[in-house]
Design a protein around this motif. Structure first.
Motif, short mmCIF file in Angstrom:
data_model
loop_
_atom_site.label_atom_id
_atom_site.label_comp_id
_atom_site.label_asym_id
_atom_site.label_seq_id
_atom_site.Cartn_x
_atom_site.Cartn_y
_atom_site.Cartn_z
N GLU A 25 -0.73 4.14 -5.89
CA GLU A 25 -1.14 5.45 -6.38
C GLU A 25 -2.63 5.43 -6.62
N GLN A 26 -3.36 6.24 -5.85
CA GLN A 26 -4.83 6.26 -5.91
C GLN A 26 -5.40 4.86 -5.71
N GLY A 27 -4.81 4.13 -4.77
CA GLY A 27 -5.29 2.80 -4.44
C GLY A 27 -4.90 1.72 -5.42
N ARG A 28 -4.04 2.03 -6.38
CA ARG A 28 -3.65 1.06 -7.39
C ARG A 28 -2.16 0.76 -7.31
N ARG A 77 -6.33 -1.52 -3.65
CA ARG A 77 -7.36 -2.42 -4.15
C ARG A 77 -6.72 -3.73 -4.59
N ALA A 85 0.80 -1.23 0.00
CA ALA A 85 0.00 0.00 0.00
C ALA A 85 0.84 1.28 0.00
N GLU A 137 -6.03 2.44 4.95
CA GLU A 137 -7.12 3.00 4.16
C GLU A 137 -7.09 4.53 4.20
N ARG A 138 -6.78 5.09 5.36
CA ARG A 138 -6.70 6.56 5.45
C ARG A 138 -5.60 7.11 4.56
N ALA A 139 -4.54 6.32 4.37
CA ALA A 139 -3.42 6.76 3.55
C ALA A 139 -3.66 6.54 2.06
N GLY A 140 -4.82 5.99 1.71
CA GLY A 140 -5.13 5.78 0.30
C GLY A 140 -5.49 4.36 -0.06
#
Length: 254
Positions: free
Chosen positions: A128-131, A252, A124, A246-249
């Protein structure tokens, strides 16, 4: 009542598992054989659950407030520290973690601490943007995840360090061609739980089976060295790490 111990119930140690549980059942004064249902999570949700081992992620999510905590076993495995454990991340070749961007991740199940959340916690920070990964495949189990990486169907997976130790001892072919590329943060290990049992009596039976010299060979086969009675708050480490990620982004996967 039902009892089930399927988290590490490999064929290579099934006899030892049965002997260990027989001693437990004798200590509890019950005649309950181990159940091995096709859906290994089913016993966790039964009102007549006497004894089982679950994963820390369901324990802190789907099972939260629905089961009674008994204890957390200690294992003789690289990556374990008392009641805590971690996952080991494997790939076919060593490279910096950034080098796995866009690759395929193998995940055992979506509700696994060691195979899902552990993998997220490792990668994580690079997302970048959860990816980060190109895609993820669900394998159904740790051994299947290792096989997927070996066969090239996936590039990376996170494996419970107890499973890794069992593979080294009983099934070294499962690790052939794979290298360790990272380790996840430690969290409390897989807890023993009950719904219908008396926690105090179960803990007393556990102390007896760990003290019985006649069971030394059985305990060694199962890598068991002891257990801790942790405060429930110890398992907050799982939800707190997940929330911080999750707070840090976030990341997925499936």
């Amino acid at each position: 009542m039902i009892a089930a111990l399927q988290m590490y119930d490999w064929p290579e140690v099934r006899e030892a598992t049965d002997r260990w549980w027989k001693a437990m059942a004798d200590g509890l004064g019950v005649q309950v054989a181990l159940a091995r249902p096709a859906e290994f999570t089913d016993p966790w949700f039964r009102d007549d659950l006497l004894f089982a081992q679950t994963c820390g992620y369901p324990f802190t999510h789907a099972l939260k407030g629905k089961v009674d905590y008994v204890g957390t076993p200690h294992y003789a495995a690289d990556g374990c520290d008392g009641a805590d454990y971690r996952s080991i991340v494997f790939a076919r070749e060593g490279r910096p973690l950034e080098g796995f961007r866009g690759s395929v991740a193998a995940v055992n199940t979506p509700d696994s601490m060691s195979g899902m959340l552990a993998l997220k916690l490792v990668f994580a920070p690079l997302a970048e943007q959860g990816r980060f990964f190109g895609r993820a495949v669900e394998t159904g189990g740790h051994l299947a995840s290792l096989a997927a990486v070996q066969a090239g169907r996936a590039d990376v997976c996170a494996i419970d360090c107890v499973c890794v130790e069992m593979a080294r001892r009983y099934r070294p072919s499962a690790l052939e061609g794979l290298v360790e590329v990272a380790r996840s943060p430690q969290v409390p290990g897989l807890p023993w739980i009950t719904r219908a049992g008396d926690v105090g009596k179960i803990r007393m039976a556990l102390r007896q089976v760990f003290a019985d010299p006649a069971l030394a060979e059985v305990r060694a086969a199962l890598l068991l060295t002891g257990f801790s009675e942790l405060p429930l708050s110890a398992y907050d480490a799982i939800t707190e790490r997940e929330a911080a990620m999750e707070r840090a982004g976030g990341l997925r996967l499936l």
